[in-house]
Design an enzyme around this catalytic site. Sequence first.
Site, mmCIF file in Angstrom:
data_model
loop_
_atom_site.group_PDB
_atom_site.id
_atom_site.type_symbol
_atom_site.label_atom_id
_atom_site.label_comp_id
_atom_site.label_asym_id
_atom_site.label_seq_id
_atom_site.Cartn_x
_atom_site.Cartn_y
_atom_site.Cartn_z
ATOM 1 N N GLY A 31 36.030 51.872 46.006
ATOM 2 C CA GLY A 31 37.270 51.818 45.232
ATOM 3 C C GLY A 31 37.325 50.625 44.300
ATOM 4 N N HIS A 37 31.624 52.290 38.026
ATOM 5 C CA HIS A 37 31.860 53.466 38.872
ATOM 6 C C HIS A 37 32.076 54.704 38.002
ATOM 7 C CE1 HIS A 37 33.650 50.207 41.580
ATOM 8 N NE2 HIS A 37 32.716 50.735 42.346
ATOM 9 N N ASP A 150 23.190 47.918 42.151
ATOM 10 C CA ASP A 150 22.815 47.610 43.534
ATOM 11 C C ASP A 150 21.418 48.194 43.762
ATOM 12 O OD1 ASP A 150 25.535 46.584 44.832
ATOM 13 O OD2 ASP A 150 25.974 48.205 43.442
ATOM 14 N N SER A 186 33.501 45.046 41.347
ATOM 15 C CA SER A 186 34.881 44.930 41.850
ATOM 16 C C SER A 186 35.167 43.474 42.203
ATOM 17 C CB SER A 186 35.075 45.816 43.079
ATOM 18 O OG SER A 186 34.699 47.140 42.779
HETATM 19 P P1 AMP Z 1 30.815 49.882 45.336
HETATM 20 O O1 AMP Z 1 32.209 50.406 45.145
HETATM 21 O O2 AMP Z 1 30.634 48.477 44.926
HETATM 22 O O3 AMP Z 1 30.265 50.209 46.712
HETATM 23 O O4 AMP Z 1 29.905 50.721 44.331
HETATM 24 C C1 AMP Z 1 29.867 52.121 44.359
HETATM 25 C C2 AMP Z 1 28.749 52.592 43.469
HETATM 26 O O5 AMP Z 1 28.976 52.146 42.137
HETATM 27 C C3 AMP Z 1 27.374 52.046 43.894
HETATM 28 O O6 AMP Z 1 26.410 53.067 43.783
HETATM 29 C C4 AMP Z 1 27.145 50.944 42.889
HETATM 30 O O7 AMP Z 1 25.774 50.688 42.646
HETATM 31 C C5 AMP Z 1 27.814 51.512 41.652
HETATM 32 N N1 AMP Z 1 28.152 50.425 40.712
HETATM 33 C C6 AMP Z 1 28.868 49.303 40.972
HETATM 34 N N2 AMP Z 1 28.915 48.519 39.871
HETATM 35 C C7 AMP Z 1 28.203 49.144 38.910
HETATM 36 C C8 AMP Z 1 27.861 48.836 37.562
HETATM 37 N N3 AMP Z 1 28.269 47.705 36.972
HETATM 38 N N4 AMP Z 1 27.104 49.721 36.879
HETATM 39 C C9 AMP Z 1 26.675 50.869 37.464
HETATM 40 N N5 AMP Z 1 26.956 51.221 38.727
HETATM 41 C C10 AMP Z 1 27.710 50.376 39.445
#
Ligand code: AMP
Length: 283
Positions: A31, A37, A150, A186
């Site tokens: 989230g 995202h 990531d 985030s």
């Molecule tokens: P998170 O909410 O941080 O667990 O991220 C959810 C998904 O969004 C994961 O697959 C992350 O790698 C991807 N994500 C987070 N930040 C970015 C970004 N700046 N660019 C591309 N994908 C992202």
Amino acid sequence: MEVVKTIKKVRELVDTARKAGKTIGFVPTMGALHAGHMSLINNAVNRCDFVIVSIFVNPTQFAPSEDFDQYPRDLEADSAKCKQAGVDVIFAPDADQMYPCENVSWVNVEKVTANLCGLSRPTFFRGVATVCTKLFNIVRPDVAFFGQKDAQQAIVIKRMVQDLNMPLTIEVCPTVREKDGLALSSRNQYLSQEQRKEALLINKALKNCESMIQFGERNCKTLINKIHEILDQGKQVDIDYIKIVDIETVEDIEQIAQKALIAVAAKVGNTRLIDNIMIDLTE
Ligand code: AMP
């Protein structure tokens, strides 16, 4: 778009879509959705007929000293963004729904979790692999979308899906950045103005490294030292790791031959940030 909290309901909705012959796309998130995202979500909407976004701050991937309680949560704003993007279902379970009793069954991915973030966050990938397995079993998607931001997580999930014959495809989407280069996260919300300026050094150092490689530098020690030097310009930057690794084994390499992952993790103030670039000299 429906926002559902129970496993039973999300399964019903996916079953109906699957029976109608639709391909199921899935984007797992914690989230506080930002443009990074949204790029995964837009990819899913373009590629699949029925798209589920999960929003779940997964307690099992946070160590007790980490930011689980402070982690930003805003389901209302996230729902509006997903609705606009054409998402069909948000699955936003409570922790009790996902972990109704003490969890004793874990997915441990070995070797590729032994370096980088796995070193500084020893139970992190166990939590990530376990929650992704649970979510894949609940949603049963055809394709799941992850971000290159990531990088190690994407490698771990791909390897887990391959090793355990999970019936889905993993799609990895490029890192989305602010105009000035800062990778969207985030956790950027935690940064003060001053810290945000210092956080930019991470991308600056990675880009500088990329151009050193373009100019012929292949020695990883030299490249790492230069990244170190740039990050040291930040008073509030506390380096966790700067590493150059093989993109499949995630083991350190000494010389850049063809492909490599250059990854940095650093705390800026109290905020832990990660970023990376992929080098591909075969292109
Ligand atoms: P998170 O909410 O941080 O667990 O991220 C959810 C998904 O969004 C994961 O697959 C992350 O790698 C991807 N994500 C987070 N930040 C970015 C970004 N700046 N660019 C591309 N994908 C992202």
